[in-house]
Design a protein around this motif. Structure first.
Motif, PDB file in Angstrom:
ATOM      1  N   ASN A 190       0.826  -1.216   0.000  1.00 27.54           N
ATOM      2  CA  ASN A 190       0.000   0.000   0.000  1.00 27.54           C
ATOM      3  C   ASN A 190       0.853   1.256   0.000  1.00 27.54           C
ATOM      4  OD1 ASN A 190      -2.636  -1.244   0.018  1.00 27.54           O
ATOM      5  ND2 ASN A 190      -2.240  -1.829   2.130  1.00 27.54           N
ATOM      6  N   LEU A 191       1.904   1.244  -0.793  1.00 30.41           N
ATOM      7  CA  LEU A 191       2.775   2.396  -0.949  1.00 30.41           C
ATOM      8  C   LEU A 191       3.150   2.513  -2.418  1.00 30.41           C
ATOM      9  CD1 LEU A 191       4.529   4.681   0.300  1.00 30.41           C
ATOM     10  CD2 LEU A 191       6.351   2.998   0.570  1.00 30.41           C
ATOM     11  N   SER A 192       3.006   3.712  -2.961  1.00 26.70           N
ATOM     12  CA  SER A 192       3.333   3.930  -4.365  1.00 26.70           C
ATOM     13  C   SER A 192       3.763   5.369  -4.567  1.00 26.70           C
ATOM     14  CB  SER A 192       2.128   3.611  -5.266  1.00 26.70           C
ATOM     15  OG  SER A 192       1.050   4.491  -4.982  1.00 26.70           O
ATOM     16  N   GLY A 193       4.433   5.626  -5.668  1.00 24.65           N
ATOM     17  CA  GLY A 193       4.868   6.979  -5.995  1.00 24.65           C
ATOM     18  C   GLY A 193       5.759   6.980  -7.217  1.00 24.65           C
ATOM     19  N   ARG A 194       5.939   8.153  -7.806  1.00 23.90           N
ATOM     20  CA  ARG A 194       6.796   8.285  -8.974  1.00 23.90           C
ATOM     21  C   ARG A 194       8.266   8.447  -8.600  1.00 23.90           C
ATOM     22  NH1 ARG A 194       4.221   8.804 -13.693  1.00 23.90           N
ATOM     23  NH2 ARG A 194       1.973   9.142 -13.642  1.00 23.90           N
ATOM     24  N   ASN A 195       8.531   8.794  -7.353  1.00 18.24           N
ATOM     25  CA  ASN A 195       9.904   8.992  -6.898  1.00 18.24           C
ATOM     26  C   ASN A 195      10.369   7.737  -6.167  1.00 18.24           C
ATOM     27  OD1 ASN A 195      12.287   9.806  -5.506  1.00 18.24           O
ATOM     28  ND2 ASN A 195      11.639  11.936  -5.616  1.00 18.24           N
ATOM     29  N   LEU A 196      11.121   6.897  -6.861  1.00 24.33           N
ATOM     30  CA  LEU A 196      11.568   5.627  -6.273  1.00 24.33           C
ATOM     31  C   LEU A 196      12.417   5.863  -5.034  1.00 24.33           C
ATOM     32  CD1 LEU A 196      11.917   2.540  -6.337  1.00 24.33           C
ATOM     33  CD2 LEU A 196      13.832   2.883  -7.919  1.00 24.33           C
ATOM     34  N   THR A 197      13.296   6.852  -5.080  1.00 23.16           N
ATOM     35  CA  THR A 197      14.162   7.141  -3.940  1.00 23.16           C
ATOM     36  C   THR A 197      13.341   7.496  -2.709  1.00 23.16           C
ATOM     37  OG1 THR A 197      15.867   7.946  -5.452  1.00 23.16           O
ATOM     38  CG2 THR A 197      16.087   8.543  -3.132  1.00 23.16           C
ATOM     39  N   ALA A 198      12.265   8.255  -2.897  1.00 21.21           N
ATOM     40  CA  ALA A 198      11.438   8.699  -1.773  1.00 21.21           C
ATOM     41  C   ALA A 198      10.755   7.528  -1.087  1.00 21.21           C
ATOM     42  CB  ALA A 198      10.407   9.722  -2.246  1.00 21.21           C
ATOM     43  N   ILE A 199      10.130   6.640  -1.862  1.00 26.57           N
ATOM     44  CA  ILE A 199       9.418   5.534  -1.221  1.00 26.57           C
ATOM     45  C   ILE A 199      10.399   4.530  -0.624  1.00 26.57           C
ATOM     46  CG2 ILE A 199       7.353   5.832  -2.610  1.00 26.57           C
ATOM     47  CD1 ILE A 199       8.194   3.563  -4.382  1.00 26.57           C
ATOM     48  N   ARG A 200      11.585   4.405  -1.231  1.00 27.46           N
ATOM     49  CA  ARG A 200      12.615   3.537  -0.644  1.00 27.46           C
ATOM     50  C   ARG A 200      13.083   4.101   0.697  1.00 27.46           C
ATOM     51  NH1 ARG A 200      18.306   4.390  -2.949  1.00 27.46           N
ATOM     52  NH2 ARG A 200      17.947   6.174  -1.566  1.00 27.46           N
ATOM     53  N   ASP A 201      13.383   5.404   0.738  1.00 31.05           N
ATOM     54  CA  ASP A 201      13.862   6.033   1.974  1.00 31.05           C
ATOM     55  C   ASP A 201      12.797   5.984   3.070  1.00 31.05           C
ATOM     56  OD1 ASP A 201      16.168   6.524   0.645  1.00 31.05           O
ATOM     57  OD2 ASP A 201      15.880   8.688   0.436  1.00 31.05           O
ATOM     58  N   LEU A 202      11.521   6.107   2.667  1.00 37.17           N
ATOM     59  CA  LEU A 202      10.444   6.048   3.650  1.00 37.17           C
ATOM     60  C   LEU A 202      10.368   4.662   4.287  1.00 37.17           C
ATOM     61  CD1 LEU A 202       8.049   7.708   4.827  1.00 37.17           C
ATOM     62  CD2 LEU A 202       6.616   6.656   3.076  1.00 37.17           C
ATOM     63  N   LEU A 203      10.464   3.621   3.481  1.00 39.22           N
ATOM     64  CA  LEU A 203      10.384   2.257   3.994  1.00 39.22           C
ATOM     65  C   LEU A 203      11.604   1.880   4.828  1.00 39.22           C
ATOM     66  CD1 LEU A 203       8.922   0.127   1.085  1.00 39.22           C
ATOM     67  CD2 LEU A 203       7.885   0.523   3.299  1.00 39.22           C
ATOM     68  N   MET A 204      12.771   2.332   4.388  1.00 38.39           N
ATOM     69  CA  MET A 204      14.014   1.949   5.058  1.00 38.39           C
ATOM     70  C   MET A 204      14.453   2.952   6.116  1.00 38.39           C
ATOM     71  SD  MET A 204      16.194   0.366   1.881  1.00 38.39           S
ATOM     72  CE  MET A 204      15.543  -1.032   0.950  1.00 38.39           C
ATOM     73  N   ARG A 205      13.562   3.911   6.415  1.00 38.77           N
ATOM     74  CA  ARG A 205      13.818   4.902   7.472  1.00 38.77           C
ATOM     75  C   ARG A 205      15.127   5.673   7.231  1.00 38.77           C
ATOM     76  NH1 ARG A 205       9.199   3.425   8.201  1.00 38.77           N
ATOM     77  NH2 ARG A 205       8.255   2.824  10.186  1.00 38.77           N
ATOM     78  N   LYS A 206      15.379   6.029   5.972  1.00 38.45           N
ATOM     79  CA  LYS A 206      16.599   6.779   5.656  1.00 38.45           C
ATOM     80  C   LYS A 206      16.341   8.283   5.726  1.00 38.45           C
ATOM     81  CE  LYS A 206      18.911   3.291   2.824  1.00 38.45           C
ATOM     82  NZ  LYS A 206      19.578   2.982   1.542  1.00 38.45           N
TER      83      LYS A 206
END
Length: 345
Positions: A190-206
């Motif tokens: 249930n997570l999506s977006g055009r910015n791959l870096t953003a959703i990756r950083d959100l999931l990995m708490r970066k």
């Protein structure tokens, strides 16, 4: 050169902006120094495409060479479409020991058992991400290299990022990922977006997280000197509390550039002045979408400036907390029904 290979190169040329073509070709490294110098990058895109077609035909390049060029560009510029996240569940005992070569061999083997005609290319990025390009075919048609699926996965993590995946292809990809990563289940995150870096950083708490403290205080760079000491005394403590609660909810410093959050409401309509709607047995359904170039930054600013009330409602603070931006709200709260799958293109 086959017609399908020519069409693939033409598509790649449409993807790559002219000003990035020289550096992308240098990274590809398939042309000789003389061939690279012979290309006039100031010419039109059509003329550049014809020049590259000529060199590729001279070098007898096949589809596997051109897909490598495409992957180099997409890996450096991943924000080309909508990315969706899948989450691997129930790891087996040896899931933590899966290595790149083992993963590559097993993923290709399992997917080719499921799909008769499929083309798979796997590369490891500099940030340790495993990138997978899949061109799908079926029992009667060859792989379609004009509409590839891209998958990004960090080994030993539960997140799988995918783009351009159809509902027909999704079960096949899911099964291949489960078998090659040693997991037993997979679901939509249930997570999506055009910015791959953003959703990756959100999931990995970066990003900088702010944790609760007994004596909250504002961040140093946000302290502003107020000329009137009476105003300063009156406003300092509430402002400090608002800022701390906003940062605790969404994080401090630079935040992942998430662009949207969607809430699907399926709740009972409550308004005593409107009996027609209130007496309906079916829930009232609507969709609320928040959108911004940096949604988390916007929400944090609203809370810290007093535009929105604090403490921040859990409906908003759960975006970074749960690593999601798609929710289904029912009268029982965002419970099991919030696991509703997102539609994918």
């Amino acid at each position: 050169m086959a017609d399908s290979t020519k069409r693939c190169l033409q598509r790649i040329m449409r993807l790559i902006p002219s000003y990035m073509l020289r550096t992308t070709l240098e990274k590809w490294g398939r042309f000789t120094v003389e061939q690279q110098k012979s290309i006039d990058f100031t010419r039109s895109k059509w003329a550049l495409t014809e020049a590259l077609l000529s060199i590729c035909e001279e070098n007898k390049f096949a589809m596997k060479h051109l897909t490598g060029l495409e992957m180099i560009y997409i890996m450096d510029n991943p924000n080309q479409g909508m990315w969706y996240v899948l989450q691997l569940l129930d790891p087996e005992d040896d899931a933590h020991s899966v290595e790149l070569m083992q993963f590559k061999e097993q993923f290709k083997s399992h997917l080719k058992e499921l799909v008769r005609h499929v083309s798979i290319k796997i590369k490891k990025h500099t940030d340790q991400a495993v990138w997978i390009r899949i061109a799908w075919g079926d029992a009667f048609s060859p792989p379609n290299h004009l509409k590839p699926t891209y998958v990004v996965h960090y080994l030993q993590t539960p997140s799988v990022f995918v783009t351009n995946l159809t509902s027909k292809q999704k079960p096949l990809l899911s099964q291949a990922m489960l078998l090659s990563t040693r997991h037993q289940a997979i679901k939509d995150a249930n997570l999506s977006g055009r910015n791959l870096t953003a959703i990756r950083d959100l999931l990995m708490r970066k990003y900088q997280q702010v944790f609760p403290t007994k004596y909250p205080s504002p961040l140093a760079e946000n302290n502003q000197t107020i000329s009137n000491p009476l105003i300063e005394k009156e406003q300092a403590e509430p402002a400090a509390n608002r800022l701390h609660m906003a940062c605790k909810a969404f994080g401090g410093g630079a935040l992942p550039q998430l662009q949207s959050a969607v809430y699907k409401l399926e709740t009972k309509f409550r308004d005593h002045s409107n009996k027609t709607m209130t007496e309906r047995e079916e829930p009232f359904r609507c969709v609320v979408k928040f959108a911004s170039t940096n949604l988390l930054e916007s929400l944090r600013h609203c809370a810290s400036s007093g535009i929105a009330s604090t403490p921040v409602t859990p409906l908003l603070s759960c975006i970074p907390l749960k690593g999601r931006n798609y929710f289904v709200i029912t009268d029982n709260g965002p419970g099991p029904s919030s696991q509703t799958h997102q539609p994918q293109n």
